[in-house]
Scaffold this motif. Structure first.
Motif, PDB file in Angstrom:
ATOM      1  N   PRO A  11       0.807  -1.222   0.000  1.00 32.20           N
ATOM      2  CA  PRO A  11       0.000   0.000   0.000  1.00 32.20           C
ATOM      3  C   PRO A  11       0.841   1.274   0.000  1.00 32.20           C
ATOM      4  O   PRO A  11       0.289   2.379   0.051  1.00 32.20           O
ATOM      5  N   TYR A  12       2.169   1.153  -0.055  1.00 24.80           N
ATOM      6  CA  TYR A  12       3.044   2.317   0.077  1.00 24.80           C
ATOM      7  C   TYR A  12       3.588   2.753  -1.278  1.00 24.80           C
ATOM      8  O   TYR A  12       4.030   1.929  -2.084  1.00 24.80           O
ATOM      9  N   GLU A  25      17.367  -1.682   1.824  1.00 19.34           N
ATOM     10  CA  GLU A  25      17.419  -0.322   1.309  1.00 19.34           C
ATOM     11  C   GLU A  25      16.254   0.472   1.867  1.00 19.34           C
ATOM     12  O   GLU A  25      15.112   0.014   1.833  1.00 19.34           O
ATOM     13  N   VAL A  26      16.539   1.664   2.387  1.00 17.72           N
ATOM     14  CA  VAL A  26      15.509   2.500   2.999  1.00 17.72           C
ATOM     15  C   VAL A  26      14.978   3.491   1.973  1.00 17.72           C
ATOM     16  O   VAL A  26      15.751   4.137   1.261  1.00 17.72           O
ATOM     17  N   HIS A  27      13.644   3.591   1.898  1.00 21.64           N
ATOM     18  CA  HIS A  27      12.980   4.506   0.971  1.00 21.64           C
ATOM     19  C   HIS A  27      12.086   5.463   1.732  1.00 21.64           C
ATOM     20  O   HIS A  27      11.431   5.082   2.710  1.00 21.64           O
ATOM     21  N   LEU A  28      12.047   6.696   1.270  1.00 23.47           N
ATOM     22  CA  LEU A  28      11.001   7.613   1.692  1.00 23.47           C
ATOM     23  C   LEU A  28       9.745   7.240   0.924  1.00 23.47           C
ATOM     24  O   LEU A  28       9.780   7.022  -0.290  1.00 23.47           O
ATOM     25  N   THR A  36       4.147  10.631   5.198  1.00 23.64           N
ATOM     26  CA  THR A  36       5.476  10.109   4.888  1.00 23.64           C
ATOM     27  C   THR A  36       5.898   9.068   5.920  1.00 23.64           C
ATOM     28  O   THR A  36       5.684   9.235   7.125  1.00 23.64           O
ATOM     29  N   VAL A  37       6.522   8.008   5.432  1.00 19.77           N
ATOM     30  CA  VAL A  37       7.058   6.946   6.271  1.00 19.77           C
ATOM     31  C   VAL A  37       8.390   6.515   5.680  1.00 19.77           C
ATOM     32  O   VAL A  37       8.739   6.879   4.555  1.00 19.77           O
ATOM     33  N   ALA A  38       9.142   5.746   6.449  1.00 18.24           N
ATOM     34  CA  ALA A  38      10.385   5.150   5.960  1.00 18.24           C
ATOM     35  C   ALA A  38      10.155   3.657   5.774  1.00 18.24           C
ATOM     36  O   ALA A  38       9.761   2.966   6.713  1.00 18.24           O
ATOM     37  N   VAL A  39      10.388   3.168   4.567  1.00 18.06           N
ATOM     38  CA  VAL A  39      10.174   1.756   4.235  1.00 18.06           C
ATOM     39  C   VAL A  39      11.527   1.113   3.957  1.00 18.06           C
ATOM     40  O   VAL A  39      12.268   1.569   3.094  1.00 18.06           O
ATOM     41  N   HIS A 290      11.525 -14.839  23.465  1.00 18.29           N
ATOM     42  CA  HIS A 290      11.745 -14.312  24.809  1.00 18.29           C
ATOM     43  C   HIS A 290      13.191 -13.864  24.985  1.00 18.29           C
ATOM     44  O   HIS A 290      13.478 -12.883  25.662  1.00 18.29           O
ATOM     45  N   GLU A 291      14.115 -14.549  24.375  1.00 16.78           N
ATOM     46  CA  GLU A 291      15.515 -14.295  24.662  1.00 16.78           C
ATOM     47  C   GLU A 291      16.073 -13.104  23.909  1.00 16.78           C
ATOM     48  O   GLU A 291      16.986 -12.446  24.373  1.00 16.78           O
ATOM     49  N   GLN A 292      15.551 -12.828  22.730  1.00 20.65           N
ATOM     50  CA  GLN A 292      16.191 -11.817  21.913  1.00 20.65           C
ATOM     51  C   GLN A 292      15.159 -10.907  21.281  1.00 20.65           C
ATOM     52  O   GLN A 292      14.009 -11.243  21.120  1.00 20.65           O
ATOM     53  N   GLY A 293      15.628  -9.741  20.904  1.00 21.35           N
ATOM     54  CA  GLY A 293      14.807  -8.807  20.152  1.00 21.35           C
ATOM     55  C   GLY A 293      15.642  -8.230  19.042  1.00 21.35           C
ATOM     56  O   GLY A 293      16.776  -8.588  18.851  1.00 21.35           O
ATOM     57  N   GLY A 294      15.097  -7.300  18.291  1.00 20.98           N
ATOM     58  CA  GLY A 294      15.879  -6.714  17.215  1.00 20.98           C
ATOM     59  C   GLY A 294      15.318  -5.367  16.857  1.00 20.98           C
ATOM     60  O   GLY A 294      14.308  -4.947  17.381  1.00 20.98           O
ATOM     61  N   TYR A 295      15.970  -4.694  15.897  1.00 22.55           N
ATOM     62  CA  TYR A 295      15.451  -3.395  15.529  1.00 22.55           C
ATOM     63  C   TYR A 295      15.812  -3.073  14.096  1.00 22.55           C
ATOM     64  O   TYR A 295      16.746  -3.619  13.519  1.00 22.55           O
ATOM     65  N   LEU A 296      15.066  -2.157  13.537  1.00 19.28           N
ATOM     66  CA  LEU A 296      15.249  -1.746  12.155  1.00 19.28           C
ATOM     67  C   LEU A 296      15.995  -0.433  12.102  1.00 19.28           C
ATOM     68  O   LEU A 296      15.675   0.503  12.808  1.00 19.28           O
ATOM     69  N   SER A 297      16.987  -0.373  11.250  1.00 13.36           N
ATOM     70  CA  SER A 297      17.710   0.872  11.051  1.00 13.36           C
ATOM     71  C   SER A 297      17.138   1.614   9.870  1.00 13.36           C
ATOM     72  O   SER A 297      17.051   1.078   8.779  1.00 13.36           O
ATOM     73  N   THR A 298      16.735   2.867  10.090  1.00 16.16           N
ATOM     74  CA  THR A 298      16.289   3.709   8.988  1.00 16.16           C
ATOM     75  C   THR A 298      17.289   4.825   8.768  1.00 16.16           C
ATOM     76  O   THR A 298      16.957   5.886   8.263  1.00 16.16           O
TER      77      THR A 298
END
Length: 446
Positions: A11-12, A25-28, A36-39, A290-298
């Motif tokens: 939908p973006y 790859e990060v897109h505006l 506006t969002v970062a995809v 439970h043990e781990q998490g993560g994150y997205l870099s924009t």
């Protein structure tokens, strides 16, 4: 779900690339409502790892619990199709690593970072790669853009392609020594980042990565030049023993800030294909969820990558009552952003028109003194009326608006006197004409 066709991804609507890293790859982009969002679109070699995508899909539910004005929240995700992607709030600004340092408003930065860290830890996530490059400065406010995704990618064979687990100089000693990265490691990174912003120097120096890592483990940080109110907190957060460091909540208390507000950016959920995790991954000890998490870099730059992160070692929130909902951005946050933008434009108009009026009035002072005074009086009256309106209003920037207006009136009168004393009317007329042409060109370009 439709695949990217150069214009759309699901939908973006993709507008322009912001940066590329080892995992995506990060897109505006624009969401269906025109915001506006970062995809971040995962690279094909990442998308080919089905097991990693399954784990990442499970972790998105935890990632979306992290919210607040100082974090770029995860808004949406889709792990199906040929182009899996994640969506975060788009932060318009520059990274702390590229803005002038030492920063001017250090207290504002410290409090914002502390609130961001508390928001992340309250959700049961550890950032693990907090550093100046992962802090965006938006209108003077810090926004942390990296958290929540690494555990799903730990098994990828693509780590050799350039993914970075962390940055020596900002990684805690226990992480460099191969121990578990918990919430205290983030507190260490918070202090190292703040020390850089306060002094303009890397707290553990520069040079080969191995040398910097050695100093982190064996040497004291360089905090010379840090303000007296901040240095004790930095030293407490940078101690080698993780157990001796204050928690994010204690850091907030010492900086005199409240707990971060939640829900400021509206109800968030997954509108893509990411599903609610199975019960085995919802905080059951021993499960991967439970043990781990993560994150997205924009991060908008060539070094933007997925980086390893783990949860905070806290009891994770109960996810059983969470339902998958369509994201609806918060109206309050949008209104505040619009008000801030309008105030910035208004301030530029007040200052710019004031300079132009001062030039015209100074040019007319000798040949047409009445016209000169009329220009000054008209500008002053308009600006004073605007200040009066600000005094009666309940806007977010009432005090700042009044100060700008009254300062502009005084500044225009002073500039008029100085210019009319130092320059001839002909020279001032040329200046005014040039300023008019530059202003018109600027407006046309804008």
């Amino acid at each position: 779900m439709s695949e990217p066709d150069g214009e759309h991804l699901g939908p973006y609507r993709l507008l322009s690339p912001l940066g590329s890293g080892g995992f995506g790859e990060v897109h505006l982009a624009l969401d269906p409502e025109g915001r506006t969002v970062a995809v971040k679109v995962l690279h094909p070699h990442v998308a080919a790892e089905a097991s990693a995508l399954t784990r990442l899909e499970r972790e998105v539910e935890t990632m979306r619990l992290v919210e607040g004005p100082h974090v770029a929240e995860v808004l949406d995700a889709s792990m199906s199709g040929d182009s899996p992607y994640l969506v975060t709030r788009y932060v318009q600004g520059r990274a702390l690593s590229v803005v002038p340092v030492p920063v001017d408003d250090l207290r504002r930065l410290a409090r914002g970072l502390a609130q961001a860290l508390m928001s992340i830890h309250e959700a049961g996530v550890v950032h693990r790669d907090l550093k100046p490059a992962n802090v965006m400065m938006a209108d003077g406010e810090p926004v942390v853009i990296d958290f929540g995704i690494a555990s799903a990618l730990d098994s990828l064979s693509v780590t050799a392609s350039g993914a970075v687990v962390g940055t020596p100089g900002y990684l805690a000693p226990e992480v460099l020594e191969g121990q578990e990265a918990g919430a205290p490691a983030d507190v260490f990174s918070f202090a190292a980042t703040l020390a850089y912003a306060a002094t303009g120097r890397q707290p553990y120096g520069t040079g080969p990565l191995s040398a910097v890592a050695y100093r982190v483990v064996h040497h004291e940080p360089d905090l010379e030049g840090a303000p007296a109110w901040l240095e004790p907190l930095l030293r407490d957060c940078l101690v080698r023993d993780p157990a001796a460091r204050p928690t994010a909540a204690q850091v907030c208390a010492r900086l005199g800030v409240d707990a971060p507000a939640r829900g400021r950016h509206g109800v968030r959920g997954l509108s893509g294909t990411a599903r609610r995790p199975a019960p085995s991954a919802m905080g059951v000890p021993g499960s991967a969820g439970h043990e781990q998490g993560g994150y997205l870099s924009t991060e908008a730059g060539p070094g933007a990558v997925f980086s390893t992160g783990r949860r905070a070692g806290l009891e994770p929130p109960d996810l059983h009552d969470l339902s998958t909902r369509e994201w609806r951005p918060g109206v309050a946050a949008v209104d505040e952003a619009r008000a801030r933008h309008r105030e910035k434009i208004r301030r530029r108009w007040v200052v710019g028109s004031g300079i132009f009026v001062a030039l015209l009035a100074a040019a007319a002072r000798t040949p047409l003194p009445e016209a000169s005074l009329l220009l000054l009086a008209s500008y002053s009256l308009i600006v004073v009326v605007d200040a009066g309106i600000a005094l009666l209003s309940r806007g977010l920037f009432r005090s700042r608006r009044m100060v700008t207006d009254l300062s502009s009136v005084a500044g225009v009168v002073a500039l008029w006197l100085v210019l009319s004393t130092l320059f001839s009317p002909f020279t001032l007329a040329l200046f005014a004409g040039t300023a008019l042409v530059v202003g018109v060109v600027f407006l046309l370009n804008a």
